[in-house]
Motif scaffolding. Structure first.
Motif, PDB file in Angstrom:
ATOM      1  N   PHE A   1     -28.846  -3.717   5.612  1.00 22.68           N
ATOM      2  CA  PHE A   1     -28.589  -2.934   6.817  1.00 22.68           C
ATOM      3  C   PHE A   1     -29.667  -3.188   7.850  1.00 22.68           C
ATOM      4  N   LYS A   2     -29.310  -2.951   9.102  1.00 20.57           N
ATOM      5  CA  LYS A   2     -30.238  -3.128  10.210  1.00 20.57           C
ATOM      6  C   LYS A   2     -30.126  -1.907  11.114  1.00 20.57           C
ATOM      7  N   PRO A   3     -31.179  -1.075  11.188  1.00 19.01           N
ATOM      8  CA  PRO A   3     -31.141   0.057  12.118  1.00 19.01           C
ATOM      9  C   PRO A   3     -31.199  -0.461  13.548  1.00 19.01           C
ATOM     10  N   ILE A   4     -30.332   0.066  14.418  1.00 19.03           N
ATOM     11  CA  ILE A   4     -30.313  -0.419  15.791  1.00 19.03           C
ATOM     12  C   ILE A   4     -30.558   0.666  16.837  1.00 19.03           C
ATOM     13  N   SER A   5     -30.390   1.931  16.476  1.00 23.95           N
ATOM     14  CA  SER A   5     -30.699   3.003  17.428  1.00 23.95           C
ATOM     15  C   SER A   5     -30.749   4.325  16.683  1.00 23.95           C
ATOM     16  N   GLY A   6     -31.171   5.346  17.381  1.00 23.70           N
ATOM     17  CA  GLY A   6     -31.253   6.682  16.809  1.00 23.70           C
ATOM     18  C   GLY A   6     -32.620   7.275  17.079  1.00 23.70           C
ATOM     19  N   SER A   7     -32.657   8.513  17.547  1.00 25.76           N
ATOM     20  CA  SER A   7     -33.940   9.149  17.848  1.00 25.76           C
ATOM     21  C   SER A   7     -34.439  10.008  16.698  1.00 25.76           C
ATOM     22  N   GLU A   8     -33.533  10.415  15.798  1.00 26.50           N
ATOM     23  CA  GLU A   8     -33.929  11.253  14.668  1.00 26.50           C
ATOM     24  C   GLU A   8     -33.981  10.463  13.365  1.00 26.50           C
ATOM     25  N   ASP A   9     -32.996   9.597  13.162  1.00 26.08           N
ATOM     26  CA  ASP A   9     -32.939   8.738  11.980  1.00 26.08           C
ATOM     27  C   ASP A   9     -32.453   7.352  12.377  1.00 26.08           C
ATOM     28  N   GLN A  10     -32.946   6.349  11.662  1.00 28.95           N
ATOM     29  CA  GLN A  10     -32.424   4.985  11.709  1.00 28.95           C
ATOM     30  C   GLN A  10     -32.426   4.539  10.257  1.00 28.95           C
ATOM     31  N   ALA A  11     -31.333   4.794   9.549  1.00 21.97           N
ATOM     32  CA  ALA A  11     -31.357   4.661   8.101  1.00 21.97           C
ATOM     33  C   ALA A  11     -30.090   4.028   7.554  1.00 21.97           C
ATOM     34  N   GLY A  12     -30.191   3.533   6.327  1.00 15.66           N
ATOM     35  CA  GLY A  12     -29.068   3.000   5.576  1.00 15.66           C
ATOM     36  C   GLY A  12     -29.417   3.040   4.107  1.00 15.66           C
ATOM     37  N   GLY A  13     -28.426   2.879   3.247  1.00 11.75           N
ATOM     38  CA  GLY A  13     -28.741   2.919   1.833  1.00 11.75           C
ATOM     39  C   GLY A  13     -27.543   2.722   0.932  1.00 11.75           C
ATOM     40  N   VAL A  14     -27.767   2.987  -0.352  1.00 14.52           N
ATOM     41  CA  VAL A  14     -26.766   2.828  -1.394  1.00 14.52           C
ATOM     42  C   VAL A  14     -26.448   4.188  -1.995  1.00 14.52           C
ATOM     43  N   VAL A  15     -25.153   4.477  -2.129  1.00 11.61           N
ATOM     44  CA  VAL A  15     -24.679   5.721  -2.737  1.00 11.61           C
ATOM     45  C   VAL A  15     -24.183   5.409  -4.147  1.00 11.61           C
ATOM     46  N   TRP A  16     -24.468   6.291  -5.101  1.00 10.44           N
ATOM     47  CA  TRP A  16     -23.912   6.165  -6.455  1.00 10.44           C
ATOM     48  C   TRP A  16     -23.633   7.542  -7.032  1.00 10.44           C
ATOM     49  N   ARG A  17     -22.897   7.554  -8.134  1.00 12.07           N
ATOM     50  CA  ARG A  17     -22.403   8.799  -8.754  1.00 12.07           C
ATOM     51  C   ARG A  17     -21.700   9.677  -7.721  1.00 12.07           C
TER      52      ARG A  17
END
Length: 155
Positions: free
Chosen positions: A90-106
Motif C-alpha cells: 500500500f501507498k498512503p497518498i493523503s489524509g490529515s488524521e491517518d494515512q494507513a493500510g494493512g492486512v485483516v484476518w479472522r
C-alpha cells in the motif's frame, strides 16, 4: 476525516501448490472489484474503487480508498488462508488524521476482526483486535515513506 490509500494484495499458502496473487489490473476503473466488500468500523462513508496508477506494483491499476471514515476497510469475502500468509502493498497518498493500510484476518464482520495496520503519519505498525466495533492495540514503531508491505502468517 479524509483518508486515501492504494493497495495491491497477494495471498500465498505455504506447504501447498496453491499460490495466488490478486491485483486489480483487469478490473474496471471507478468500481469496487467483484467479490470485495467495503465498509467502515465506526462512522463515515468510505469509497473503495479501482483506479489507474503509473506507480502500481503491477501495472496499471490499484485499489484506492478515497472516502472518509473512522476505520475504512475493504475485504475479499471468499478468502480463507490456512497454513499460509497474506501480504498487502500500500501507498498512503493523503489524509490529515491517518494515512494507513494493512492486512485483516479472522474476519467475522466490520466490527469483529484483527488487523495489522501501518500508519505513515504515526510512523508505526500496530496490531489491533476489534471486538463489537471497539479496538485494542499493541504497537510496534517502524515506518518510512513510499510503498510498504504488511503481511500475516496463518498456521
Amino acid at each position: 476525516m479524509n483518508k486515501a490509500c492504494i493497495a495491491a494484495a497477494s495471498i500465498f499458502a505455504a506447504n501447498a501448490v496453491f499460490a495466488e496473487t490478486i491485483n486489480f489490473d483487469t478490473d474496471t476503473p471507478g468500481a469496487l472489484p467483484a467479490g470485495w466488500e467495503q465498509g467502515v468500523t465506526g462512522k463515515g462513508t468510505p469509497r473503495w474503487a479501482v483506479r489507474a496508477d503509473p506507480g502500481a506494483p503491477s501495472k496499471p491499476n490499484v485499489l484506492e480508498q478515497s472516502g472518509a471514515g473512522t476505520f475504512p476497510w475493504c475485504v475479499l469475502r471468499k478468502t480463507a488462508v490456512e497454513n499460509g500468509f497474506v501480504e498487502v502493498r500500500f501507498k498512503p497518498i493523503s489524509g490529515s488524521e491517518d494515512q494507513a493500510g494493512g492486512v485483516v484476518w479472522r474476519w467475522k464482520d466490520g466490527n469483529n476482526y484483527y488487523i495489522a495496520r501501518a500508519n505513515a503519519l504515526e510512523d508505526n505498525v500496530t496490531i489491533y483486535h476489534t471486538v463489537n466495533g471497539r479496538r485494542t492495540s499493541r504497537e510496534n514503531p517502524c515506518l518510512g515513506t513510499g510503498f510498504h508491505v504488511v503481511s500475516h502468517s496463518a498456521g
